[in-house]
Motif scaffolding. Sequence first.
Motif, short mmCIF file in Angstrom:
data_model
loop_
_atom_site.label_atom_id
_atom_site.label_comp_id
_atom_site.label_asym_id
_atom_site.label_seq_id
_atom_site.Cartn_x
_atom_site.Cartn_y
_atom_site.Cartn_z
N ASP A 209 0.84 -1.20 0.00
CA ASP A 209 0.00 0.00 0.00
C ASP A 209 0.88 1.24 0.00
OD1 ASP A 209 -2.16 -1.68 0.15
OD2 ASP A 209 -2.33 -1.55 2.34
N THR A 223 2.25 4.40 -8.46
CA THR A 223 1.81 3.22 -9.18
C THR A 223 1.96 2.01 -8.29
OG1 THR A 223 2.79 4.24 -11.13
CG2 THR A 223 2.00 1.99 -11.37
N VAL A 224 0.89 1.23 -8.17
CA VAL A 224 0.92 0.01 -7.36
C VAL A 224 0.28 -1.09 -8.20
CG1 VAL A 224 0.06 -1.10 -5.26
CG2 VAL A 224 0.74 1.30 -5.19
N SER A 228 -3.23 -0.78 -2.33
CA SER A 228 -4.06 0.42 -2.43
C SER A 228 -3.22 1.69 -2.42
CB SER A 228 -5.04 0.45 -1.26
OG SER A 228 -4.32 0.69 -0.06
N THR A 243 -3.51 1.78 -9.93
CA THR A 243 -3.37 0.46 -9.30
C THR A 243 -3.94 -0.57 -10.27
OG1 THR A 243 -5.54 0.39 -8.25
CG2 THR A 243 -3.77 1.40 -6.98
N SER A 264 -7.78 2.44 -12.03
CA SER A 264 -7.55 1.10 -11.49
C SER A 264 -8.23 0.09 -12.40
CB SER A 264 -8.12 1.01 -10.07
OG SER A 264 -7.98 -0.31 -9.59
#
Lengths: 332, 207, 279
Positions: A209, A223-224, A228, A243, A264
């Motif tokens: 996260d 950016t993931v 989250s 995400t 997302s």
Amino acid sequence: MSRIATSLVLVLTAAAGRASAEPKAVAPAAKSDCTLPAAALASKTGASESSGLDLSPSGHPFTHLVVDNPLGNVTVEGYDGVAIHIETRKHAPDDDTLERLRVSLIPSADGTVRITSTADGGREVRPVARGAVRVDLFIRAPRNAHVEAAASAGKLDIANLDAGGDLDTASGPISVCNVSGEVFTHSLTGATRLQQVFGSVDAQAVQADVDLDTITGERLVATVDRGSIAGRRVRSRTVQLTTTDGRIRLEAEVALHGRISAASLGGDVDVRLHRHGGVVVRAQGAKVDFGALGVPAVLADGWRQIALGAADAAAMVELRSQHGNVQFVIVE
Amino acid sequence: MTETLADALPPPAILAEPRSRVPAQLADDAELIAACRRGEARAMELLYHQFKRRVFGMAHRIVGASDAEEVAQEVFVRVFRGLANFRGDSQLSTWIYRLTVNASLSHLAKRGRRQEVGDDGIAELPAPPVAERDPGLASRIEAALAALPAGYRAILVLHDVEGLSHEECAAILECRVGTCKSQLHKARGKMRELLGPMGVVAPGANR
Amino acid sequence: MIRCEEIEPQLTAYLDGELEGPAGSVVRGHLRGCEACRAIATDEAALRDGLRALPAADVPASMWAGVQARLAAAEVADAERPSWRRAVARWTPSVRRLAPTFGAVGLAAAAAAALIVWRAHGRAEDAVAPAPPGVAITVPIPALSPDTALAPSDRTAPSFGGAAGVGGAHGSDPRLVAPSDDDVTADLAHEAARTSAAYAATADNLAAQLADVRSGWPADRRQQFDARLADLRIAVAGAGEGRGRQRALRAEIRYLQGALIRDEIASNDRVLAAPGRLR
């Protein structure tokens, strides 16, 4: 050719007993409530050792600090001084293994100081698991030094710095507090937390996260992949949050001509905006909710759009989630 | 215990050098290093005898006769104590010669300028001969070598005295091959200045 | 006509047989006609041969005994050395490693110095840290200058190969991904490859998710995507193992996420002006 001999003077001075082990008083940081981890007490079992080292510049000031500690935590705290103070805490199952843990310090003429930890090998050593040894580094550096720090499973904390940083961990958490200048963070699985960053931020994580609080730099990119992103008090002119699977929650102020984009694949996107002028909001999602703002216009390519206030210098907000819901709220 | 005649006699010349039970093929660097790390006395002796001439020779030319043994001993102590951390990034010989050059130069730095041959030393050099043959050339070269700045001396000792290649010299001195070559050129130029015109070799009389 | 000043710097290489072809003939030709340069050349050759012929110094017979005695003394000192001294020993070698030969003899072009003050706190179990006496050690440190070109000798990292094939998946060695039971030193050596493999697996996973989406794109879009991904994978393959490769893999992940989530094919900087800043 110059014949100036360069020299590094290593001076050992008498330790002032236990007093010198106390962390030196840190100049109070203006409007900073960054709490850094205190030097942990050594474990009761095994062998531990702590030592401190002060490195003062002569000539060129220290402008870059490069730390690579794959064996434990790294804490770097800026202060109003010119020297670099390094506290090293080592822990190992026994004295022989402790001897293998090394911290090297390499100052260069260009103002860069490199601090690296390693564990010496060799055929004669008794094998010891990586997890059984530990080296923690607590560093105080001149506020205006740029910090590049890397850890592996250990924590990486930096605070009270003015020239930005570049932080990298494999699984250790990253924390940045009260830092000016550009900040880059990247981690595979380490939770990343940035607060009070007065400069552009670029945060990338794979499975972790990212938490953002009080970010005021020009650009904010996060950016993931699986995790989250949460942002509060974000005032960057350009914001891009992405995400793959993970919720995005953002509470931000949008500037004139500002651009906010949150996207997302599978996560919900939830944005609360403080606006100061006109704003155009477009959204795409399994379900799109503009709340009390009314019913949006439906564009040909599936986007839903709503325009608020003057079109002149309007900010652009773009929210999308392929499989999740999108919610947008204006906070007046 | 009865002393036999053989025990009382000095060992034959061929045995004067301690013979190692380590077979010759063990002299392979990796095995030698491993055996030394295990603290095997024979392996340590073998390594010592393998490198003593060059280590002592380099130290002798760089720091001078009086301190050479001290420096060379120090080098071997560093070698044996440092073998545990020797990572094999370079050849064993390169690493040992690097330790030798570094130990010699830092010894000179510690000793300071007081014992280095200064201008006085140069003044005492015999006048350049006019004769075709120069029987005193070796001693004049040694004197001039001693008068040279230490860095130039190091490259001359490695390349010209010990006959190492530029690549080996560069690895030992941790510099580029090009730097090595230009340093050698400068060092030889400095030597020629110190020695004056030698006029030893007439054209055509080249060996 | 070549001037003597141009020949003189080449004499050393010429005499040592390092000048081949035209460069060698130029020097040879000049020497035939120029007496002054010939004299320098013959002097330098005599000097070189004289140096090579210097009698070898006799190794003193006492030397091995001296080495053994020093080793024994050092071992005793180790055992008696208080912890603060052992700590210094662990700091010192890294400082000593800084000493390049040429730095020590003054070839460095720039000067730098730093003052290190070491404070010992002793081991955790020590009631009071023993006070070390004041000692000053001066060691040379390298001054950064292109002239010195003193690259650290241990900069080379092991290469584990197999990063990215263009258009194919990242080949990652499963042994490197698995947690290691190795000793800490070996484990550290595998760290970079392990981290890269985890990034590569993420990229591969995203690429797999994109495969379906991609098949629905028009040809020109597919082409654009393939070309961009190929560039990114070439960058990954070309980067040395370690942070460079991880950075390249992160760029690939960013691009794939942009393509998958934002339909950004041309680049991932639709919002941001400076894609170069995205690392």
